[in-house]
Write a protein that holds these residues in place. Structure first.
Motif, PDB file in Angstrom:
ATOM      1  N   GLN A 164      23.988 -54.662  31.983  1.00  0.00           N
ATOM      2  CA  GLN A 164      22.924 -54.346  32.931  1.00  0.00           C
ATOM      3  C   GLN A 164      21.580 -54.177  32.249  1.00  0.00           C
ATOM      4  O   GLN A 164      20.538 -54.519  32.805  1.00  0.00           O
ATOM      5  CB  GLN A 164      23.283 -53.078  33.706  1.00  0.00           C
ATOM      6  CG  GLN A 164      23.563 -51.870  32.833  1.00  0.00           C
ATOM      7  CD  GLN A 164      23.754 -50.601  33.630  1.00  0.00           C
ATOM      8  OE1 GLN A 164      22.840 -50.135  34.301  1.00  0.00           O
ATOM      9  NE2 GLN A 164      24.947 -50.046  33.553  1.00  0.00           N
ATOM     10  N   GLU A 165      21.585 -53.666  31.018  1.00  0.00           N
ATOM     11  CA  GLU A 165      20.325 -53.455  30.296  1.00  0.00           C
ATOM     12  C   GLU A 165      19.724 -54.762  29.795  1.00  0.00           C
ATOM     13  O   GLU A 165      18.583 -54.792  29.329  1.00  0.00           O
ATOM     14  CB  GLU A 165      20.542 -52.488  29.130  1.00  0.00           C
ATOM     15  CG  GLU A 165      21.429 -52.998  27.999  1.00  0.00           C
ATOM     16  CD  GLU A 165      22.922 -52.765  28.229  1.00  0.00           C
ATOM     17  OE1 GLU A 165      23.691 -52.893  27.272  1.00  0.00           O
ATOM     18  OE2 GLU A 165      23.291 -52.464  29.387  1.00  0.00           O
ATOM     19  N   LYS A 166      20.495 -55.863  29.898  1.00  0.00           N
ATOM     20  CA  LYS A 166      19.999 -57.176  29.492  1.00  0.00           C
ATOM     21  C   LYS A 166      20.070 -58.147  30.670  1.00  0.00           C
ATOM     22  O   LYS A 166      20.415 -59.314  30.512  1.00  0.00           O
ATOM     23  CB  LYS A 166      20.805 -57.709  28.302  1.00  0.00           C
ATOM     24  CG  LYS A 166      20.618 -56.896  27.027  1.00  0.00           C
ATOM     25  CD  LYS A 166      21.319 -57.529  25.839  1.00  0.00           C
ATOM     26  CE  LYS A 166      21.074 -56.735  24.554  1.00  0.00           C
ATOM     27  NZ  LYS A 166      21.761 -57.341  23.400  1.00  0.00           N
ATOM     28  N   ALA A 167      19.710 -57.641  31.830  1.00  0.00           N
ATOM     29  CA  ALA A 167      19.668 -58.457  33.055  1.00  0.00           C
ATOM     30  C   ALA A 167      21.003 -59.120  33.342  1.00  0.00           C
ATOM     31  O   ALA A 167      21.070 -60.254  33.817  1.00  0.00           O
ATOM     32  CB  ALA A 167      18.551 -59.506  32.972  1.00  0.00           C
ATOM     33  N   TRP A 168      22.091 -58.410  33.047  1.00  0.00           N
ATOM     34  CA  TRP A 168      23.461 -58.831  33.318  1.00  0.00           C
ATOM     35  C   TRP A 168      23.895 -60.031  32.492  1.00  0.00           C
ATOM     36  O   TRP A 168      24.796 -60.784  32.897  1.00  0.00           O
ATOM     37  CB  TRP A 168      23.673 -59.105  34.804  1.00  0.00           C
ATOM     38  CG  TRP A 168      23.466 -57.937  35.713  1.00  0.00           C
ATOM     39  CD1 TRP A 168      22.454 -57.779  36.605  1.00  0.00           C
ATOM     40  CD2 TRP A 168      24.284 -56.750  35.843  1.00  0.00           C
ATOM     41  NE1 TRP A 168      22.583 -56.582  37.293  1.00  0.00           N
ATOM     42  CE2 TRP A 168      23.701 -55.931  36.836  1.00  0.00           C
ATOM     43  CE3 TRP A 168      25.458 -56.308  35.227  1.00  0.00           C
ATOM     44  CZ2 TRP A 168      24.243 -54.707  37.228  1.00  0.00           C
ATOM     45  CZ3 TRP A 168      25.990 -55.081  35.610  1.00  0.00           C
ATOM     46  CH2 TRP A 168      25.388 -54.300  36.595  1.00  0.00           C
ATOM     47  N   ASN A 197      22.129 -62.083  39.388  1.00  0.00           N
ATOM     48  CA  ASN A 197      21.330 -62.634  38.292  1.00  0.00           C
ATOM     49  C   ASN A 197      21.573 -64.127  38.135  1.00  0.00           C
ATOM     50  O   ASN A 197      22.538 -64.684  38.670  1.00  0.00           O
ATOM     51  CB  ASN A 197      21.651 -61.922  36.978  1.00  0.00           C
ATOM     52  CG  ASN A 197      23.105 -62.076  36.578  1.00  0.00           C
ATOM     53  OD1 ASN A 197      24.000 -61.680  37.319  1.00  0.00           O
ATOM     54  ND2 ASN A 197      23.355 -62.651  35.418  1.00  0.00           N
ATOM     55  N   ASN A 329      15.380 -55.264  47.746  1.00  0.00           N
ATOM     56  CA  ASN A 329      14.915 -54.614  46.517  1.00  0.00           C
ATOM     57  C   ASN A 329      13.905 -53.502  46.821  1.00  0.00           C
ATOM     58  O   ASN A 329      13.954 -52.422  46.217  1.00  0.00           O
ATOM     59  CB  ASN A 329      14.290 -55.657  45.596  1.00  0.00           C
ATOM     60  CG  ASN A 329      14.045 -55.136  44.202  1.00  0.00           C
ATOM     61  OD1 ASN A 329      14.976 -54.769  43.493  1.00  0.00           O
ATOM     62  ND2 ASN A 329      12.783 -55.090  43.795  1.00  0.00           N
ATOM     63  N   CYS A 342      18.342 -54.508  37.983  1.00  0.00           N
ATOM     64  CA  CYS A 342      17.648 -55.799  37.934  1.00  0.00           C
ATOM     65  C   CYS A 342      17.386 -56.301  39.349  1.00  0.00           C
ATOM     66  O   CYS A 342      18.288 -56.303  40.191  1.00  0.00           O
ATOM     67  CB  CYS A 342      18.490 -56.848  37.204  1.00  0.00           C
ATOM     68  SG  CYS A 342      18.999 -56.391  35.552  1.00  0.00           S
ATOM     69  N   LYS A 343      16.178 -56.711  39.587  1.00  0.00           N
ATOM     70  CA  LYS A 343      15.835 -57.308  40.866  1.00  0.00           C
ATOM     71  C   LYS A 343      16.664 -58.567  41.089  1.00  0.00           C
ATOM     72  O   LYS A 343      16.763 -59.418  40.199  1.00  0.00           O
ATOM     73  CB  LYS A 343      14.343 -57.648  40.886  1.00  0.00           C
ATOM     74  CG  LYS A 343      13.852 -58.251  42.185  1.00  0.00           C
ATOM     75  CD  LYS A 343      12.359 -58.540  42.091  1.00  0.00           C
ATOM     76  CE  LYS A 343      11.824 -59.169  43.375  1.00  0.00           C
ATOM     77  NZ  LYS A 343      10.368 -59.455  43.280  1.00  0.00           N
ATOM     78  N   GLU A 345      17.815 -62.194  41.756  1.00  0.00           N
ATOM     79  CA  GLU A 345      17.110 -63.472  41.613  1.00  0.00           C
ATOM     80  C   GLU A 345      17.995 -64.662  41.950  1.00  0.00           C
ATOM     81  O   GLU A 345      17.598 -65.800  41.775  1.00  0.00           O
ATOM     82  CB  GLU A 345      16.565 -63.601  40.191  1.00  0.00           C
ATOM     83  CG  GLU A 345      17.616 -63.468  39.099  1.00  0.00           C
ATOM     84  CD  GLU A 345      17.023 -63.492  37.697  1.00  0.00           C
ATOM     85  OE1 GLU A 345      15.786 -63.569  37.576  1.00  0.00           O
ATOM     86  OE2 GLU A 345      17.798 -63.453  36.736  1.00  0.00           O
ATOM     87  N   THR A 350      23.401 -57.908  45.272  1.00  0.00           N
ATOM     88  CA  THR A 350      22.873 -57.119  44.171  1.00  0.00           C
ATOM     89  C   THR A 350      23.790 -55.926  43.956  1.00  0.00           C
ATOM     90  O   THR A 350      24.479 -55.481  44.878  1.00  0.00           O
ATOM     91  CB  THR A 350      21.424 -56.657  44.445  1.00  0.00           C
ATOM     92  OG1 THR A 350      20.855 -56.133  43.250  1.00  0.00           O
ATOM     93  CG2 THR A 350      21.370 -55.598  45.537  1.00  0.00           C
TER      94      THR A 350
END
Length: 422
Positions: A164-168, A197, A329, A342-343, A345, A350
Motif C-alpha cells: 500500500q505504501e508503494k501504490a499497491w 491501481n 475518493n 491510494c486514489k 486509477e 478501491t
C-alpha cells in the motif's frame, strides 16, 4: 415395498469438506451473509457497493450494437451446433485481432481459447496447474476466486503482498522468498481488483524478469484491461511474453457491461515454446477438452460485437467510471474512520482501511459491514473477503445519486458508532 428409514441406514455419501472450505472463500458467500442481514422493514433502496456489476444501472447499459449482434447471431441459425473445444474459429480470430490492437505484435488465433467467462478460464488454468505438491503465488489482497479454485484443486497457495505504501506494487522480494522448485505460477490482476491501481510498464517488466528468474508462469488477469483513468496508461503483460511465458485472461463482461453473457478468453503467449516443450500446453488443452463451451451463438456474435462497437461508447463509459472514482475518493476523505492509501486509477474498486479504535461496538470489518447492511441498507464488502482483515472494498461504478447517497448513509453509520469524546 418396505420403506427405508434413512436415519437408521448408512449412506456412502455426504458433505464434501474440500468444497465447503473452498466455497467459504468466495465473494458470493460474504454478499449472501450481508444480504441476509438487511432490515426488511427498511423501505429505502438497497445500495450495492459490494460487487463489480454495474450492468443493472441504466447509465451502464451495453451498446445496442452488441445486443443487435446477439440477435443477428441467433436469427442466422448458423450457431446452433456444438463448439470446438477452444471456440469457433471466427471468435478466436476476432479476439486475437482485438487484443493485438494495443500490442507491438500480432496474437495468433491458435493461441486464443474461448471460455464461458473469465471465471471458467481461471478454473481451467488452476486445474491444469494443480499437480501433486505444487504451489501458486497469489497477491494479497486479491480476487478470491483464485483462492477458492486453488483450494478446491488442492493446489497450495502462498501469498505475496501488494504494498500500500508503494501504490499497491508487488512485493518482489517476497515473491522471490516464497517461491521454490514446486512453484508453478504467480497471478497478477491489472488493473487491480480490489485495489484500483494500475501497474506501470517498468514494474511489469520487473515482475516478468522476476518470474523468469524463478522459472514460473505469469497468469495475467486483465479483465479490466481498458479501465485505466489515472496517470498510468494500461500496459498488457502480453508485452513481456518474450521474457516469461504468459497466460492472458480476459472477457467482454466489464468493457461491454455484460457479465451475464459469459464470454471470456484465455490466451497462451509462449514465443519460446516453454509451455509447449514442458508439456503444460498439452495438459491445458486436455483440460479445455473436458470443459463445457461458451454458448455458440455468443461466440458467433463476437466479431460484430468487437468490430461494430464505436470508440465513443468506450470513452463515454470510461469517463463515467472516472467520475464515480473521483466522487468516491472525495467522499472517503470526509469519513474519519476510513483511509484510502491510494486514489483509485483503474478497475471499479478501491480499498480503504478501517480504524476500529475510533468506533464503538464494532469488532472487525465483517461486523462493520454486517451492521452497516442492517442499519443503512448499504452493502460494502469486508476486506477479509479479498484477503485483508479490517479493510473494506468499495465498488464505485454505480449511478451517481446512489454513490452519493451510499456515502451519506456510510457517514451516518460511522457517526452513530463513533466513540464519544470525554
Amino acid at each position: 415395498m418396505e420403506k427405508t428409514n434413512g436415519a437408521n441406514k448408512r449412506w456412502n455419501f455426504g458433505a464434501n469438506e474440500v468444497v465447503e472450505r473452498s466455497s467459504s472463500l468466495s465473494i458470493r458467500q460474504y454478499l449472501e451473509t450481508l444480504i441476509s442481514s438487511l432490515n426488511v422493514n427498511d423501505g429505502r433502496t438497497v445500495i450495492p457497493l459490494g460487487h463489480g456489476d454495474p450492468s443493472p444501472f441504466p447509465r451502464f447499459s451495453t451498446d445496442p450494437v452488441a445486443v443487435q449482434a446477439i440477435c443477428d447471431s441467433v436469427r442466422s441459425t448458423k450457431f446452433n451446433t456444438y463448439s470446438s473445444a477452444s471456440g469457433i474459429p471466427i471468435a478466436r480470430k476476432a479476439v486475437a485481432e482485438y487484443l493485438s490492437r494495443d500490442l507491438s505484435y500480432q496474437i495468433s488465433p491458435d493461441d486464443v481459447h474461448i471460455t464461458a467467462g473469465c471465471l471458467q478460464a481461471i478454473e481451467i488454468l488452476i486445474s491444469a496447474l494443480a499437480t501433486p505438491g505444487a504451489n501458486i503465488l497469489l497477491p494479497r489482497p486479491s480476487y478470491p476466486m483464485y483462492d477458492s479454485r486453488a483450494s478446491f484443486s488442492q493446489l497450495e497457495v502462498r501469498y505475496f503482498d501488494l504494498l500500500q505504501e508503494k501504490a499497491w506494487d508487488v512485493d518482489l522480494d517476497a515473491v522471490e522468498a516464497l517461491a521454490d522448485d514446486k512453484t508453478v505460477a504467480m497471478v497478477l490482476i491489472n488493473p487491480c481488483n480490489p485495489c484500483g491501481n494500475v501497474f506501470s510498464r517498468q514494474h511489469l517488466q520487473k515482475i516478468a524478469e522476476t518470474a523468469s528468474k524463478l522459472g514460473i508462469l505469469v497468469i495475467a488477469d486483465e479483465v479490466y484491461d481498458h479501465y485505466a483513468f489515472g496517470e498510468k496508461p494500461f500496459v498488457s503483460m502480453a508485452e513481456f511474453a518474450d521474457i516469461v511465458p504468459v497466460v492472458l485472461l480476459g472477457a467482454i463482461s466489464k468493457r461491454w457491461f455484460v457479465p451475464g453473457w459469459r464470454l471470456g478468453w484465455m490466451v497462451t503467449l509462449d514465443p519460446h515454446c516453454v509451455m509447449k516443450d514442458s508439456g503444460f500446453l498439452q495438459s491445458l488443452t486436455n483440460v479445455i477438452s473436458m470443459s463445457t463451451d461458451a454458448a455458440t451463438f455468443i461466440q458467433g456474435a463476437i466479431p460484430d460485437i468487437i468490430g461494430n462497437t464505436k470508440e465513443e461508447f468506450f470513452s463515454s463509459k470510461l469517463e463515467m467510471v472516472r467520475e464515480c472514482a473521483e466522487i468516491c475518493n472525495e467522499e472517503i476523505t470526509k469519513i474519519p474512520c476510513i483511509t484510502c492509501p491510494c486514489k483509485p486509477e483503474g478497475s471499479m474498486f478501491t480499498m480503504v482501511k478501517l480504524n476500529l479504535s475510533l468506533l464503538e461496538d464494532i469488532s472487525d470489518d465483517l461486523d462493520f459491514c454486517y451492521k452497516l447492511a442492517k442499519e443503512e441498507s448499504l452493502i460494502i464488502l469486508p476486506g477479509r473477503a479479498v484477503g485483508l482483515k479490517n479493510w473494506l472494498r468499495i465498488t464505485f461504478a454505480v449511478e451517481l445519486e446512489l454513490l452519493i447517497e451510499g456515502f451519506s448513509r456510510l457517514n451516518n453509520f460511522v457517526q452513530r458508532h463513533s466513540k464519544k469524546q470525554p
